[in-house]
Structures are given as structure tokens and as C-alpha cells.
Design a protein around this motif. Structure first.
Motif, mmCIF file in Angstrom:
data_model
loop_
_atom_site.group_PDB
_atom_site.id
_atom_site.type_symbol
_atom_site.label_atom_id
_atom_site.label_comp_id
_atom_site.label_asym_id
_atom_site.label_seq_id
_atom_site.Cartn_x
_atom_site.Cartn_y
_atom_site.Cartn_z
ATOM 1 N N GLN A 174 0.819 -1.197 0.000
ATOM 2 C CA GLN A 174 0.000 0.000 0.000
ATOM 3 C C GLN A 174 0.860 1.258 0.000
ATOM 4 N N GLU A 175 2.193 1.083 -0.011
ATOM 5 C CA GLU A 175 3.080 2.233 0.032
ATOM 6 C C GLU A 175 2.983 3.049 -1.245
ATOM 7 N N ILE A 176 2.910 4.365 -1.085
ATOM 8 C CA ILE A 176 3.053 5.315 -2.181
ATOM 9 C C ILE A 176 4.292 6.144 -1.862
ATOM 10 N N PRO A 177 5.343 6.027 -2.652
ATOM 11 C CA PRO A 177 6.595 6.704 -2.310
ATOM 12 C C PRO A 177 6.441 8.222 -2.224
ATOM 13 N N GLN A 178 7.199 8.807 -1.326
ATOM 14 C CA GLN A 178 7.364 10.245 -1.229
ATOM 15 C C GLN A 178 8.810 10.566 -1.610
ATOM 16 N N HIS A 179 9.083 11.836 -1.843
ATOM 17 C CA HIS A 179 10.383 12.232 -2.368
ATOM 18 C C HIS A 179 11.532 11.805 -1.466
ATOM 19 N N ASP A 180 11.322 11.857 -0.140
ATOM 20 C CA ASP A 180 12.408 11.540 0.793
ATOM 21 C C ASP A 180 12.352 10.104 1.296
ATOM 22 N N ARG A 181 11.708 9.216 0.552
ATOM 23 C CA ARG A 181 11.607 7.818 0.963
ATOM 24 C C ARG A 181 12.992 7.242 1.217
ATOM 25 N N SER A 182 13.160 6.569 2.337
ATOM 26 C CA SER A 182 14.461 6.028 2.729
ATOM 27 C C SER A 182 14.689 4.651 2.117
ATOM 28 N N SER A 183 15.950 4.277 2.001
ATOM 29 C CA SER A 183 16.295 2.932 1.544
ATOM 30 C C SER A 183 16.124 1.901 2.655
ATOM 31 N N TYR A 184 15.824 2.383 3.865
ATOM 32 C CA TYR A 184 15.665 1.492 5.020
ATOM 33 C C TYR A 184 14.382 1.880 5.743
ATOM 34 N N VAL A 185 13.351 1.009 5.649
ATOM 35 C CA VAL A 185 12.041 1.287 6.250
ATOM 36 C C VAL A 185 11.626 0.067 7.074
ATOM 37 N N PRO A 186 12.273 -0.152 8.219
ATOM 38 C CA PRO A 186 12.018 -1.380 8.987
ATOM 39 C C PRO A 186 10.584 -1.507 9.487
ATOM 40 N N SER A 187 9.895 -0.372 9.700
ATOM 41 C CA SER A 187 8.522 -0.433 10.191
ATOM 42 C C SER A 187 7.567 -1.044 9.174
ATOM 43 N N VAL A 188 7.949 -1.018 7.909
ATOM 44 C CA VAL A 188 7.103 -1.565 6.848
ATOM 45 C C VAL A 188 7.663 -2.874 6.301
ATOM 46 N N TYR A 189 8.988 -2.933 6.112
ATOM 47 C CA TYR A 189 9.581 -4.065 5.410
ATOM 48 C C TYR A 189 10.534 -4.898 6.258
ATOM 49 N N GLY A 190 10.669 -4.576 7.531
ATOM 50 C CA GLY A 190 11.526 -5.374 8.395
ATOM 51 C C GLY A 190 12.975 -4.926 8.346
ATOM 52 N N GLU A 191 13.821 -5.710 9.009
ATOM 53 C CA GLU A 191 15.237 -5.369 9.162
ATOM 54 C C GLU A 191 16.027 -5.789 7.915
ATOM 55 N N ARG A 192 15.798 -5.069 6.852
ATOM 56 C CA ARG A 192 16.481 -5.304 5.580
ATOM 57 C C ARG A 192 16.363 -4.034 4.756
ATOM 58 N N TRP A 193 17.055 -3.987 3.626
ATOM 59 C CA TRP A 193 16.879 -2.850 2.740
ATOM 60 C C TRP A 193 15.472 -2.880 2.164
ATOM 61 N N ALA A 194 14.841 -1.740 2.117
ATOM 62 C CA ALA A 194 13.480 -1.678 1.589
ATOM 63 C C ALA A 194 13.471 -2.112 0.131
ATOM 64 N N PRO A 195 12.490 -2.890 -0.270
ATOM 65 C CA PRO A 195 12.424 -3.278 -1.677
ATOM 66 C C PRO A 195 12.138 -2.079 -2.570
ATOM 67 N N VAL A 196 12.498 -2.191 -3.828
ATOM 68 C CA VAL A 196 12.086 -1.188 -4.806
ATOM 69 C C VAL A 196 10.562 -1.208 -4.875
#
Length: 277
Positions: free
Chosen positions: A137-159
Motif C-alpha cells: 500500500q506504500e506510495i513513495p514520497q520524495h524523501d523515501r528512505s532505503s531502510y524502512v524497517p517499520s514496513v519491510y523489516g530489518e532489511r533494505w526496503a524493496p524497490v
């Protein structure tokens, strides 16, 4: 919400590496109900990293020009990289799969096959495997981080590949009078390590490029162009290359695009995967 089963896309073979021709009627062969196609493709503000590795954390670009009616020949020399360190392009670790998720809530019917085909082509042309982690359900924002553990866990956020309206994101689809069909950005780790580990593609849900690959005015080549940026390719001037700002006159990567992707791919050897924060 569209439900999808996660799956893995290994690098397939590409029997279709020849440069496809551009249909002469690309601007007039669409159904009348779609209106004139907006073919601009762009990135959120390009910053070539030549002096400061830390700039990678905010890497991106914006672009788009109107295509003319020339029919140029492609060249394997026609490629550029978004960022370089010395003489080497900034790239992904090609020995680890790239994970991605898709948000189709604002997408027209038939969009998922366009994503799958674009992923297939990029995977085949780079030798890098991709893993589909399902819907988001994510819609990217301009400052979206490469690390979003709250959504994708302890890993690099997927593209994330998402369709969105302008009211849903602070990523602009306009530059003056120009309107972009899509905008994309590869992401480095927050500490500025010179390597891509994540990224986003936002497709303008208000744009009228229809799903499919029938011509360069359709949605499939637009997604493929944006994935070229995600891999690390910059815009070029040749209309024979998909990485021309408006997508050129082609529906697939041209000879220069393919040469650049090879230099970003698995044949260039493995990189050490950056540790997550």
C-alpha cells in the motif's frame, strides 16, 4: 486492493536483443478515447556523484523533452550513468537479488503484466535476479528512505513500483509545461555508501499512456525506461535508445542502453552488500 502471490524472476534468456523499430504511427494509432499520449519520463533531480559519496543518499533526476521525427541509428557508445566514483559507475550488488513490491491501486487494468515484462527484460540484460515480494500500500514520497524497517523489516526496503495521483505524493509530475508519465529514483544507504540498495518508481496515474508495448507511447516502455534509471542509467540524447528523456522511438533497450546495463550487471563481479543500519 489487488492481491498477488510473491514470486521470483530468475534471469531468463533474451532472444529479442535486436533494436525494435518504432511504429511510424505511434502518436496516432492509439484508441481515440485515450487522448494524446504524454511520453515524458523523468527522474527526481539528477545528482552525479563525483566528489562526495554522501550525496548518494539524495540521488535522482528530472527530465523530459519532446521527441522529433528523426530516425537515428543506435550506437553501443550511447550510454551514461547516474553516478560514478572515479571511472566506475555506482551500481547494485549483482550477486544478490533485487526485491520489489507493486502498488496497483491506481493502476489501469493490465498494468501488472507490464511490470513483469519490464522486470524480465532488465533481469535478462543485467544478469541480476529479481524477487517479487507481493503487493504493497506504500506510495513513495520524495524523501523515501532505503531502510524502512517499520514496513519491510530489518532489511533494505524493496524497490516500490506504484501508480499515484499528484494528490497522493509530493513527487512532482510536472516541470513547467511538461508532464511526466513516471518518475524514479535509485537509493543508496543512509550513510552514503556508493552502492544502490533500494529505489522507487512512481507512475503518473493521471497520464493516458495505455498498458502494453505496442509502441513507445505505451506504458510498458515507460516502466522499462524507469527501471533503467533504477539500475543506474542516466538519460542520453539518441532517439534510438530507450534512455532518451522521452523514451526515444523504441519499445526496448537500444544498443547503448544494453552496453550500459552490461557494465552495471553481473558480469562486472560481485560487490559487498552494505550492512543495514
Amino acid at each position: 486492493m489487488v492481491e498477488m502471490e510473491p514470486g521470483r524472476f530468475p534471469p531468463p534468456q533474451r532472444p529479442d536483443l535486436q533494436l525494435p523499430g518504432r511504429p511510424d504511427l505511434a502518436w496516432t494509432s492509439l484508441p481515440e478515447t485515450t487522448g494524446p499520449p504524454r511520453r515524458r519520463r523523468g527522474l527526481a533531480a539528477v545528482v552525479a556523484i563525483l566528489t562526495t559519496i554522501a550525496v548518494l543518499g539524495s540521488l535522482g533526476l528530472v527530465g523530459g523533452v519532446v521527441a522529433d521525427l528523426s530516425r537515428p541509428k543506435g550506437s553501443s557508445d550511447e550510454y551514461r550513468f547516474l553516478a560514478t566514483i572515479g571511472s566506475r559507475p555506482v551500481r547494485w550488488n549483482p550477486c544478490e537479488p533485487i526485491h520489489y513490491v507493486v502498488n496497483l491501486q491506481e493502476a489501469p487494468p493490465g498494468s501488472l503484466p507490464d511490470v513483469e515484462e519490464a522486470i524480465r527484460r532488465v533481469s535478462a540484460d543485467t544478469g541480476i535476479s529479481f524477487v517479487f515480494d507481493g503487493s504493497t500500500q506504500e506510495i513513495p514520497q520524495h524523501d523515501r528512505s532505503s531502510y524502512v524497517p517499520s514496513v519491510y523489516g530489518e532489511r533494505w526496503a524493496p524497490v516500490v513500483i506504484a501508480w499515484a495521483t499528484q494528490s497522493q505524493t509530493d513527487i512532482s509530475f510536472r516541470d513547467g509545461e511538461d508532464q511526466f508519465a513516471a518518475v524514479s529514483r535509485p537509493l543508496a544507504p543512509p550513510d552514503g555508501t556508493a552502492q544502490f540498495v533500494s529505489g522507487w518508481v512512481v507512475i503518473n496515474a493521471s497520464d493516458r499512456n495505455p498498458p502494453g508495448w505496442a509502441s513507445s507511447a505505451y506504458q510498458g516502455p515507460t516502466i522499462l525506461h524507469e527501471l533503467g534509471h533504477i539500475m543506474g542509467l542516466d538519460h542520453v540524447s539518441s532517439k534510438a535508445e530507450l534512455m532518451e528523456p522521452s523514451g526515444g522511438y523504441v519499445t526496448d533497450f537500444g544498443p547503448g542502453d544494453l552496453a550500459g546495463l552490461e557494465l552495471l550487471g553481473r558480469d562486472q563481479g560481485c560487490l559487498r552488500e552494505p550492512a543495514v543500519p
